[in-house]
Design an enzyme around this catalytic site. Structure first.
Site, PDB file in Angstrom:
ATOM      1  N   MET A 377       3.423  -9.051  -8.289  1.00 12.99           N
ATOM      2  CA  MET A 377       3.636  -9.432  -6.824  1.00 12.99           C
ATOM      3  C   MET A 377       4.773  -8.424  -6.507  1.00 12.99           C
ATOM      4  O   MET A 377       5.825  -8.661  -6.538  1.00 12.99           O
ATOM      5  CB  MET A 377       4.065 -10.885  -6.488  1.00 12.99           C
ATOM      6  N   ASP A 378       4.291  -7.302  -5.694  1.00 15.26           N
ATOM      7  CA  ASP A 378       5.218  -6.019  -5.836  1.00 15.26           C
ATOM      8  C   ASP A 378       6.262  -6.554  -4.608  1.00 15.26           C
ATOM      9  O   ASP A 378       7.536  -5.754  -4.476  1.00 15.26           O
ATOM     10  CB  ASP A 378       4.496  -4.772  -5.379  1.00 15.26           C
ATOM     11  N   GLU A 381       8.639  -9.982  -5.964  1.00 11.84           N
ATOM     12  CA  GLU A 381       9.044  -9.932  -7.224  1.00 11.84           C
ATOM     13  C   GLU A 381      10.221  -8.868  -7.312  1.00 11.84           C
ATOM     14  O   GLU A 381      11.008  -8.924  -7.922  1.00 11.84           O
ATOM     15  CB  GLU A 381       8.175  -9.753  -8.466  1.00 11.84           C
ATOM     16  N   ASN A 465       5.570   2.793 -11.567  1.00 13.86           N
ATOM     17  CA  ASN A 465       4.526   3.923 -11.872  1.00 13.86           C
ATOM     18  C   ASN A 465       3.807   4.261 -10.358  1.00 13.86           C
ATOM     19  O   ASN A 465       3.303   5.384 -10.202  1.00 13.86           O
ATOM     20  CB  ASN A 465       3.337   3.652 -12.759  1.00 13.86           C
ATOM     21  N   TYR A 466       3.535   3.109  -9.678  1.00 18.04           N
ATOM     22  CA  TYR A 466       2.557   3.441  -8.375  1.00 18.04           C
ATOM     23  C   TYR A 466       3.334   3.571  -7.458  1.00 18.04           C
ATOM     24  O   TYR A 466       4.614   3.159  -7.074  1.00 18.04           O
ATOM     25  CB  TYR A 466       1.777   2.037  -8.328  1.00 18.04           C
ATOM     26  N   ASP A 539       0.213 -11.731  19.538  1.00 19.05           N
ATOM     27  CA  ASP A 539       0.414 -12.568  20.918  1.00 19.05           C
ATOM     28  C   ASP A 539      -0.233 -11.730  21.946  1.00 19.05           C
ATOM     29  O   ASP A 539       0.279 -10.773  22.588  1.00 19.05           O
ATOM     30  CB  ASP A 539       1.981 -12.556  21.099  1.00 19.05           C
TER      31      ASP A 539
END
Length: 741
Positions: A377-378, A381, A465-466, A539
């Site tokens: 969960m980038d 976390e 890495n990503y 909105d």
């Protein structure tokens, strides 16, 4: 050994993207002094940093390298000008001062500040606020760990009052990690004798090894009563791309609070460490005989300057758009108070109160012992904004871009600056805004064309890495495009196989399951997914909106009614409750998804609205009872609609780290609250399935997808009808060098 281990830490900080404030160049704001290593500083930190960068002889700077950009401004003088402006350096320092003298933090118990951000005022106050009015009281929202306890605090910056918010006892999980914790974890394994023996037994020098902290999800067992992390290690010898040289099967389980190794698992001794050949991707390291015709540079020039302005550091105005923009340590970039000018009524109308990336879920599809837990969960976390890197002028962003810095708080509460975190620029790629040419048979010599120029807001985050590129693109016709680009380096698995013909087969001739693709000798790219969930508090002409699913249905004609046997008709269904707003996309159930304001209509009676327009996306195929999918249950649908609730912003829950999935978007939505003519939030998940291929090695070409927010009966007519065409005298004529055939 201690000095070499320290070098290893700094190497990870620089190469993996965790660039902490102290590696910035000289930048002073009050009591916060960021270290300057540009001279011959005698600091041990500078010595190690300079050692790493000077280990090899530097090459001459090529002509294409951009010059170092000067700083945007001195943040020491920043003051808030808008209720949603992020905390300034001065304010963060004051929050730190208030908290460090508070009883909770003076007991001597170790503590850390995991989040220090603006506590946004109530939405109604912000909507009613106008420039020139006093700002609502400035408050900070703080999430802190004291010992093994988590505390959620609100700090009134002007009065110094600290209030504690109760954390529901039935909610699991921990706050996102601090950068300092991640850095500590890279060094910690080397203080363990068993780990060192394991490395040396493989014939590898400890000084050639780098270890990387990996969040481990939640699967019960050892993770139930402790805040833990897993480290995996790589060989750095011969390449900067250490990700391609995994020490397969070696996993170190560490207690984040006690900073002690709990367990070492080594299941991959028979797997060779992949070699370094052809893994480096740096321009100066590439040796090529490729004779592909080189591209000539393209640059957008604006002789009259940009068409947008950034007022008071955060308010962006361009063409018919205006919006508030701020960096955020968890979300990355937050757009607020997004409004568009109506050319017919001359009103500036509300479109979206707030929009941002709420969570990124990245599950890998290998159930083996060294891989099953890789279900990241980038945002919740690691902090999507904390991992945002300074953008590279001329390459990340064009020459005509402006930049915005992020100002965040370190674990000790000290402010630091992430320079050039966001860029804003106008883009023209030869696209067409609208056009029409008349056929010669009409006798009307009409050729009307308008160019499409857009405004792009961009950030890029390197989460290990990503690399993720997030674009918000504004069009003059009222459309907003949210685009996600994926690049960076694959997370790969070591294997004994060097060629597909070596892969073992069973008696039926079925190949061994590799859980991915053999990319190079001894390297497997593991199959995985990416899901990026956006929070969209639309909105449309005000907060009270409804969600409408417009289904396209086939209608059969009556006998004798028409030569046609069937046609399509639109069937509109207004969502009454949250379960009506839970949408799974399907090609065989074609639909549009509108957010309308039934209290405001066009002159012909249509309710004003915007629609969510999905593009290429993917849906999760994991079992809903699989622990990672329980935590990532917000990906069970592509669209959700919930009533606005200030506490419901993070799709994976406020405390995502090791959460059990008991405080997710799915849990909130299953309450089935009313959403018709309410202040509603739309959540959209953009997904990617990634089966790696050899073209992804050693670094991936960017793959992108997007979705649109498009006006639907919002304007009375085409809002760019009056847009001007380009004329020769408007555009500069640049000299062109002759090009040989």
């Amino acid at each position: 050994m201690e000095q070499k281990t320290f070098f290893r830490l700094i190497f990870l900080i620089v190469t993996a993207g965790f660039i902490i404030s102290f590696t910035s160049t000289n930048f002073s704001h009050g009591p916060t002094k960021l270290l300057d290593c540009s001279d011959s500083s005698s600091s041990p930190l500078c010595a190690s940093r300079n050692f790493l960068f000077n280990k090899q002889q530097p090459r001459p700077i090529p002509k294409h390298d951009p010059k170092k950009k000067t700083k945007n401004h001195d943040h020491a003088s920043d003051t808030p000008n808008h209720p949603l402006d992020p905390l300034t350096v001065v304010e963060i320092n004051k929050v730190r001062s208030i908290l460090t003298s508070h009883a909770l933090f003076t007991s001597g118990t170790p503590h850390a500040f995991h989040t220090v951000v603006l506590e946004e005022p109530d939405k109604n106050l912000v909507r009613l606020w106008e420039k020139g009015n006093p700002l609502p009281p400035r408050k900070a929202s703080v999430i802190a760990r004291v010992g093994t306890d988590t505390h959620v605090l609100t700090v009134d910056i002007s009065t110094g009052k600290v209030e504690s918010e109760n954390i529901p006892v039935n909610v699991s999980g921990y706050p996102m990690m601090t950068i300092e914790e991640m850095n500590d974890m890279t060094v910690l394994p080397f203080s363990n004798a068993d780990f060192n023996r394991t490395i040396l037994s493989r014939g590898v020098n400890l000084t050639d090894v780098i270890c990387y902290p990996i969040s481990c999800g939640w699967f019960g067992g050892k993770e139930d009563n402790a805040r833990v992390i897993k480290n995996q290690c790589f060989l750095t010898q011969g390449t900067a791309n250490f990700y391609m040289r995994p020490i397969e099967g070696l996993t170190i389980l560490i207690d984040l609070d006690t900073k002690k190794v709990i367990e070492i698992s080594d299941t991959g001794r028979a797997v060779p460490i992949p070699g370094s050949t052809n893994t480096d991707y740096r321009f100066e390291k590439l040796v090529t005989t490729d004779k592909t015709r080189r591209l000539n540079p393209i640059s957008i020039e604006q002789p009259r300057g940009p068409s947008f302005v950034i007022e008071d550091n955060h308010l962006v105005k361009w063409a018919n758009w205006e919006f508030h923009l701020k960096p955020d340590p968890r979300a990355g970039v937050v757009l607020s108070r997004v409004r568009v000018h109506d050319p017919d009524t001359q009103e500036t109308r509300d479109v979206m109160y707030k929009g941002f990336v709420s969570e990124l879920f990245v599950p890998y599809m290998d159930p083996s012992d060294a891989w099953y837990f890789k279900t990241y969960m980038d945002a919740g976390e690691y902090g999507f904004g904390l991992q945002a890197m300074p953008l590279v002028p001329l390459n990340d962003c064009p020459r005509n871009a402006a930049y915005m810095d992020g100002v965040f708080a370190a674990a000790d509460g000290t402010p630091f600056v992430r320079e050039n975190m966001v860029c804003i620029f106008e883009s023209y790629a030869g696209d067409i805004g609208w056009r029409h040419s008349e056929s010669p048979i009409t006798g009307l010599p009409i050729r009307e064309v308008r160019p499409k120029v857009t405004l792009v807001v961009r950030m890029a985050a390197s989460v290990g890495n990503y690399d993720y590129i997030i674009d918000y693109e504004f069009q003059t016709d009222g459309l907003i495009k949210a685009k996600v680009g994926l690049s960076g380096i694959l997370m790969v698995k070591g294997t004994p196989y060097q060629n597909k013909n070596q892969v073992e087969k069973d008696k039926e001739g079925n190949e061994e399951e590799l859980h991915g693709t053999l990319l190079s000798e001894n390297v497997i790219g593991v199959i995985h997914d990416h899901y990026v969930t956006f929070y969209l508090d639309l909105d449309v002409d005000g907060p009270d909106n409804s969600f409408v699913k417009v289904n396209l249905k086939r209608q059969e004609t009556e006998p004798g009614e028409s030569p046609r046997k069937s046609y399509l008709k639109a069937v509109r269904n207004i969502a009454k409750t949250e379960k009506d707003g839970q949408i799974k996309l399907s090609l065989y159930d074609p639909s549009e998804f509108h957010v309308i304001n039934s209290g405001k209509t066009t002159r012909v009676g249509n309710p004003t609205g915007y629609k969510v327009v999905p593009r290429a996306t993917a849906a999760s195929l994991l079992d809903h009872d699989d622990p990672p999918q329980k935590r990532g249950a917000f990906t069970n649908n592509q669209i959700w609609v919930t009533p606005y609730n200030k506490s419901e912003q993070w799709a994976g829950g406020l405390f995502t780290y090791q959460s059990h999935g008991d405080d997710t978007l799915e849990v909130w939505s299953d309450r089935d609250r009313d959403i018709e003519n309410k202040d509603i939030v739309v959540w959209y998940t953009l997904g990617f399935h990634h089966i790696p291929c050899q073209e992804d090695f050693p670094i991936m070409p960017t793959v992108s997808s997007s979705f649109d927010l498009k006006p639907t009966n919002f304007f009375e007519r085409n809002p760019i009808l009056g847009a001007a065409p380009n004329f020769e005298h408007d555009l500069p004529v640049c000299g062109v060098q002759s090009v040989s055939a």
